[in-house]
Design an enzyme around this catalytic site. Structure first.
Site, PDB file in Angstrom:
ATOM      1  N   GLY A   1       0.841  -1.194   0.000  1.00 32.26           N
ATOM      2  CA  GLY A   1       0.000   0.000   0.000  1.00 32.26           C
ATOM      3  C   GLY A   1       0.874   1.239   0.000  1.00 32.26           C
TER       4      GLY A   1
ATOM      5  CB  ALA B   1       5.738   3.653  12.613  1.00 34.50           C
TER       6      ALA B   1
ATOM      7  CG  HIS C   1       2.041   1.657  17.790  1.00 33.35           C
ATOM      8  ND1 HIS C   1       0.985   0.791  17.906  1.00 33.35           N
ATOM      9  CD2 HIS C   1       1.916   2.227  16.569  1.00 33.35           C
ATOM     10  CE1 HIS C   1       0.244   0.846  16.811  1.00 33.35           C
ATOM     11  NE2 HIS C   1       0.788   1.719  15.982  1.00 33.35           N
TER      12      HIS C   1
ATOM     13  CB  ILE D   1       3.223   2.313   4.706  1.00 33.76           C
ATOM     14  CG1 ILE D   1       2.270   3.338   5.331  1.00 33.76           C
ATOM     15  CG2 ILE D   1       4.481   2.192   5.556  1.00 33.76           C
ATOM     16  CD1 ILE D   1       1.677   2.903   6.660  1.00 33.76           C
TER      17      ILE D   1
ATOM     18  CD  GLU E   1       1.118  -1.886  20.006  1.00 34.00           C
ATOM     19  OE1 GLU E   1       0.540  -0.777  20.180  1.00 34.00           O
ATOM     20  OE2 GLU E   1       1.563  -2.233  18.905  1.00 34.00           O
TER      21      GLU E   1
ATOM     22  CB  THR F   1       6.112  -0.233  10.921  1.00 35.65           C
ATOM     23  OG1 THR F   1       6.079  -0.467   9.499  1.00 35.65           O
ATOM     24  CG2 THR F   1       7.547  -0.014  11.364  1.00 35.65           C
TER      25      THR F   1
ATOM     26  NE  ARG G   1      -3.162  -1.590  13.970  1.00 31.23           N
ATOM     27  CZ  ARG G   1      -2.754  -0.420  13.507  1.00 31.23           C
ATOM     28  NH1 ARG G   1      -1.459  -0.215  13.287  1.00 31.23           N
ATOM     29  NH2 ARG G   1      -3.612   0.541  13.282  1.00 31.23           N
TER      30      ARG G   1
END
Length: 323
Positions: free
Chosen positions: A155, A287, A285, A157, A266, A235, A237
């Protein structure tokens, strides 16, 4: 005046945007997210909510919020709420696409480089007083330039990550739901099956959304296919990885290391075995965590809320097809 609940203090102009539109912005005052009971109580008296991916919103919460018209996630992902369940109750769900790809790819690249060249490991060693002299065998890492990168999920990213890899003259393989012939031609990418990608890549970087199909996508079988010195970067899930299988692969020495910005759960408990490996980098988390990007995300979420409360469609709906 509509009541808008913000589950945390937000960067940027989110509160100003809501107040300028004549709405009341109620901000949860704690650094930690609201507990489920408190979140349900706040939603029950609100017309809109500006949330993050750690704010799990259940169908029961939606049932108890008769005036709620929109849940605006400050994230691209929205696995913390069911868009279909929200749509059944006439509630919009929105996200914040198009603003965090480059920032997130920056972090994924930083994690890759850190693991490859043992940056955090050698930093800890130096701070502990271990640096006694220059050593020809000290902290030997892996080359990145000219290596092979496998991208899972091409996608926005994933594409941004591929562009960075091209600058390092890497061979870039990708596995994605749809083929991207234009990007293949532009960047020289190669589409391959997941097993081939894992077997050939020196570095594997995850950029897929969390869905029923991708939950536990990489487990013991998949880690067994990877090169012995391969490094995994995540980066996306934490739940995309079978974390117990990852621990086993690291313990057995069947993979070279991991760089994780996301975990399951998390935060990761300090007693978790992943913290025991020197060849694992773990960040909290972050990023998308540049000031500019997080501000754009919060502002976009607020603008979605303003649109819906004005009787318009949101700018970035994710559940239009369910309505």
């Amino acid at each position: 005046m509509a009541r808008v609940f913000l589950t945390r203090e937000m960067p940027g102009r989110a509160v100003e945007i809501l107040q300028a539109a004549g709405h009341q912005a109620v901000v949860w005052p704690d650094e930690l997210p609201p507990p489920q009971v408190e979140l349900a109580a706040e939603l029950a008296q609100s017309h809109a909510a500006l949330t993050t991916v750690v704010d799990r919103i259940t169908p029961a919460m939606l049932d108890g919020a008769p005036d709620l018209r929109i849940v605006a996630n400050m994230a691209v992902g929205y696995d913390n709420i069911s868009p279909a369940e929200a749509a059944e109750r006439g509630i919009w769900v929105t996200n914040t696409p198009g603003v965090l790809a480059e920032t997130t790819a920056d972090m994924a690249w930083a994690l890759l480089m850190s693991a490859a060249r043992r940056v955090t490991e050698s930093d800890r060693h130096t701070r502990a007083g271990g640096w006694r002299t220059w050593s020809p065998t000290g902290f030997l890492g892996m080359d990145v330039f000219g290596a092979t990168l496998g991208i899972i999920g091409l996608g926005e990213i994933g594409e941004a990550m591929a562009r960075r890899a091209v600058g390092f003259k890497m061979r870039v393989l990708y596995h994605s739901r749809t083929r991207k012939p234009a990007l293949e031609a532009d960047l020289g990418l190669e589409q391959v099956g997941l097993d081939e990608l894992l077997a050939v890549s020196d570095y594997v970087s995850l950029h897929c959304p969390l869905t029923p199909e991708t939950r536990g996508l990489l487990g013991a079988r998949e880690f067994g296919l990877m090169k012995k010195r391969a490094i995994l970067v995540n980066t996306a899930r934490g739940q995309v990885i079978d974390q117990d299988a990852l621990v086993s692969a690291l313990r057995d020495g069947t993979m070279g290391g991991a760089a994780l910005d996301v975990t399951d759960p998390e935060p990761l408990p300090l007693a978790h075995p992943l913290f025991s490996f020197e060849n694992v980098v773990i960040t909290p988390h972050i990023a998308s965590g540049s000031m500019a990007t997080r501000s754009k995300m919060a502002d976009m979420a607020a603008e979605n809320i303003v649109a819906v409360l004005a009787g318009k469609e949101p700018i970035n709906p994710v559940n239009r097809g369910h309505r």
